[in-house]
Design an enzyme around this catalytic site. Structure first.
Site, short mmCIF file in Angstrom:
data_model
loop_
_atom_site.label_atom_id
_atom_site.label_comp_id
_atom_site.label_asym_id
_atom_site.label_seq_id
_atom_site.Cartn_x
_atom_site.Cartn_y
_atom_site.Cartn_z
N ARG A 54 -21.33 16.21 120.55
CA ARG A 54 -21.61 17.64 120.75
C ARG A 54 -20.68 18.19 121.83
NH1 ARG A 54 -25.69 19.03 123.85
NH2 ARG A 54 -27.14 17.54 122.95
N TYR A 106 -17.43 43.38 110.24
CA TYR A 106 -18.12 42.40 109.41
C TYR A 106 -19.64 42.59 109.51
CZ TYR A 106 -19.66 37.86 107.70
OH TYR A 106 -20.28 36.87 107.01
N ASP A 178 -11.87 40.08 116.87
CA ASP A 178 -12.06 39.27 115.66
C ASP A 178 -10.78 39.41 114.84
OD1 ASP A 178 -12.66 38.36 113.10
OD2 ASP A 178 -14.72 39.11 113.11
N LYS A 203 -11.89 31.47 106.64
CA LYS A 203 -11.02 32.32 105.84
C LYS A 203 -9.57 31.80 105.86
CE LYS A 203 -14.99 34.37 105.80
NZ LYS A 203 -15.37 35.43 106.73
C1 LIG Z 1 -16.51 35.83 107.48
C2 LIG Z 1 -16.30 36.65 108.68
C3 LIG Z 1 -17.04 36.41 109.85
C4 LIG Z 1 -18.15 35.38 109.93
O1 LIG Z 1 -17.65 34.08 109.81
P1 LIG Z 1 -18.47 32.86 109.14
O2 LIG Z 1 -17.48 31.76 109.15
O3 LIG Z 1 -18.87 33.32 107.77
O4 LIG Z 1 -19.67 32.62 109.98
C5 LIG Z 1 -16.75 37.19 110.95
N1 LIG Z 1 -15.81 38.15 110.91
C6 LIG Z 1 -15.08 38.41 109.81
C7 LIG Z 1 -14.05 39.46 109.83
C8 LIG Z 1 -15.31 37.67 108.65
O5 LIG Z 1 -14.61 37.94 107.55
#
Ligand SMILES: *Cc1c(COP(=O)(O)O)cnc(C)c1O
Length: 387
Positions: A54, A106, A178, A203
């Site tokens: 962890r 998001y 982000d 992604k």
């Molecule tokens: C998918 C996504 C998230 C969340 O990420 P997860 O891996 O699904 O928890 C946050 N911000 C954006 C822009 C995303 O496309």
């Protein structure tokens, strides 16, 4: 960003080699999957740098080094999902602290803020960040964090990262970007003054729709120490196999992103000529709001495109998104395969309809994650689906 503005992608080598060191015992070129929970100690507190997975794992360390390098940061932390990474950032705060977040982001981020953290006394304001004055107006002595996304999901709005960080710095406000939609290949927020970069590595970093993971990258050691403490204490860590997959994904990030950008441009232009389509959202268009800022802070415009239909009949929309053959109807984005998504009922359903409409997200909006297939095949597929 000056040396990377004119589409000179000089850093390709770093995607292949970032974070990688041959395994000292065997010479294995790929970092092994250290599938272990614990590590033998020769006497109490005497170990080789790892005591419990962890707190740390060598496969994860290799990925952390890679992520720090490709985002021009010094430190990275890898989480079991993108939202777990976001969750850790908000845990830096305490009741009474205020956050300025984007009104177009998001849906899961909005849900985390409004449904989980609001009840612990953190106050969230939502601003249209296309104009940084809207952020300036909300800053007060309780503002501790500005959370933004650019390009935004799903309206592809562009936020001027440098302008926001300039507002934040004199007030000692943390800026977290982000950067999931752009990927480190197209945009590096730390170079523009941001304190933390967050990715849903699920992604583009992974790129193959086979893992859920998140990451945070920063330059500041005290900030890293605080976030590492939160991660170790709250425990949202990824498994080593998932770290291995993302390490592998990063090796081709530059090649994939080039193709995503190339295909994105072709499909965006094609959609504009289609008479069933009312409006196309893609930051590469010269008439896209804040296109000049996109050009300044990004090295390409990516493969994320949204569009509205002229016919707002929900049945027609359902028919279209269900009838593409190569492009799959699914949530998520950033993989090698193209995906189509209806934000109002899928990715953004957790945002109340009234909020969505107010922020410009219509029920007739369709989002595309353009993959790395042949652009002509994708155009033909959209053509037959649009009818
Ligand atoms: C998918 C996504 C998230 C969340 O990420 P997860 O891996 O699904 O928890 C946050 N911000 C954006 C822009 C995303 O496309």
């Amino acid at each position: 960003m000056s040396d990377s503005n004119n589409n000179s992608f000089k850093g390709d080598t770093k995607y292949v080699h970032a974070g990688m060191q041959p395994d000292p015992t065997t010479g294995a070129i790929m970092t092994p999957i250290y599938q272990t929970s614990t590590y033998i100690q020769s006497s109490p507190e005497v170990h080789k740098g790892y005591d419990y997975s962890r707190a740390g794992n060598p496969t994860r360390t290799a990925l952390e080094n890679a992520c720090a390098e490709i985002e021009n940061g010094k430190y990275a932390l890898i989480f079991s999902s993108g939202v777990a990474a976001t969750d850790a950032v908000i845990k830096l705060l305490k009741p009474g602290d205020e956050v300025i977040a984007a009104n177009d982001m998001y849906g899961g981020t909005y849900r985390l803020f409004s449904k989980i953290f609001e009840k612990f006394g953190v106050k969230f304001w939502y601003a249209d960040m296309k104009d940084s004055n809207n952020v300036a107006k909300l800053i007060n002595q309780n503002t501790k964090l500005i959370w933004l996304e650019t390009p935004t999901n799903p309206l592809m709005n562009i936020v001027d990262i440098a302008a926001i960080t300039k507002l934040a710095q004199p007030n000692k406000i943390i800026v977290c970007v982000d950067n999931t939609f752009a990927s480190p290949y197209l945009q590096n927020p730390l170079d523009l003054g941001a304190d933390i970069v967050m990715h849903s590595s699920t992604k583009y970093l992974s790129g193959h729709s086979d893992v859920i993971q998140g990451c945070l990258v920063m330059k500041d050691k005290p900030l890293y120490d605080d976030l590492y403490f939160i991660q170790k204490t709250s425990g949202a860590v990824p498994g080593p196999f998932d770290c291995f997959l993302v390490l592998r994904g990063i090796k081709t990030l530059h090649v994939r992103m080039q193709k995503h950008c190339e295909n994105g441009e072709k499909i965006a232009n094609y959609l504009r000529t289609n008479n069933k389509v009312a409006k196309v959202y893609w930051p590469g268009f010269e008439d896209h709001p804040n296109h000049a800022i996109a050009k300044k802070q990004m090295r390409g415009f990516g493969g994320m495109i949204s569009f509205e239909l002229i016919d707002e009949n929900p049945e027609e929309l359902k028919r279209i998104v269900s009838s593409t053959k190569i492009i799959s109807l699914a949530e998520s984005l950033g993989g090698v395969e193209s995906l189509i998504n209806h934000p109002a009922t899928m990715t953004h359903a957790s945002i109340p309809r009234e909020e969505r409409i107010k922020n410009g997200l219509k029920d007739s909006l369709i989002r595309l994650s353009i993959g790395i297939e042949d652009a002509d095949d994708l155009m033909k597929d959209l053509q037959q689906a649009l009818g």
